[in-house]
Design a protein around this motif. Structure first.
Motif: not given
Length: 258
Positions: A2, A6, A184, A186, A211, A214-215, A243
């Motif tokens: 990471i 985000c 996607y 989070k 892919d 996100v974190w 990420d």
């Protein structure tokens, strides 16, 4: 690994815009968020418009003006009938998405309406996306319509899980979709759901490409300040998720050396 945070909120002034569910008692200064990123070895991040400020994105935009282009981005809240010129202005300022926070019984926009369809096309023209916070049970029936939108859809906070990963409504709905390319996720704020998130992450990694994640820290953890920590699920993800591709696609962010 990471590299970016985000999902964080930054604000110096606490002034409710209309009726709000919660109002924090202290500001969330940009410098404090940057210090937390540095202490965790992160390269940049995304400022998400906080709910109590409504569609007044001015504090988020002011923060972006003081951050390096290419390492930071914003997510705004706007009205459905916002003109194209205003969306273009937000995009030029570093905003890469709009957010719908629809929890606690908020009205879900009609995704088939001409107004919403027009907004989605405008966002797509500006290479922006939609971020959505909605409880799992209410999110599940929307997935087929979300899958048909002409832009990426980011599900906030793991889809606010409500039960076991095997029984989770929105994950079952995602599993049933023939096409998941729009989505996607989070991985953030497990405390905002009513179920633990680690098993849900395992299942999501089997449903979406690597892919697509996100974190986010969810800093300053509004309504959960007493027990949430900045790192959140970060340690659990360091060796499981990279990420870089997702933040490049969603937020046009890059590492300094990339």
């Amino acid at each position: 690994m990471i590299h970016f945070d985000c999902h964080a909120h930054v604000y110096d002034q606490i002034v409710a815009q209309g009726a709000v569910r919660y109002l924090p008692t202290r500001p969330a200064p940009l410098a404090d968020w940057r210090a937390l990123q540095d202490s965790h070895g992160l390269s940049g991040g995304v400022i998400v418009q906080v709910s109590f400020l409504g569609t007044d994105n001015s504090q988020m935009l002011a923060a972006l003006q003081n951050l390096p282009t290419g390492r930071f981005a914003g997510v705004a809240v706007i009205d459905i009938d916002t003109p194209d010129a205003e969306i273009a202005r937000l995009c030029a300022a570093g905003v890469r998405a709009i957010r719908w926070n629809l929890v606690a019984g908020a009205t879900i926009p009609d995704l088939t309406s001409s107004a919403v369809q027009s907004l989605m096309r405008t966002l797509a023209r500006h290479d922006m996306h939609l971020e959505l916070q909605l409880e799992s049970k209410r999110l599940a029936p929307l997935l087929p319509q979300l899958a048909d939108l002409p832009l990426p859809v980011v599900i906030d906070h793991l889809g606010l899980p409500e039960t076991t990963a095997a029984q989770e409504p929105w994950l079952n709905a995602l599993d049933a979709l023939p096409e998941r390319e729009n989505f996607y996720v989070k991985i953030s704020a497990p405390y905002r759901g009513s179920a633990q998130g680690l098993d849900h992450i395992d299942r999501l990694l089997g449903l979406l490409a690597a892919d697509r994640f996100v974190w986010g820290s969810d800093w300053p953890h509004t309504r959960h300040e007493s027990h949430a920590t900045y790192a959140g699920l970060l340690d659990d993800l360091k060796n499981r998720i990279d990420d870089r591709a997702a933040v490049r696609r969603l937020y046009q962010l890059r590492l300094d050396h990339a």
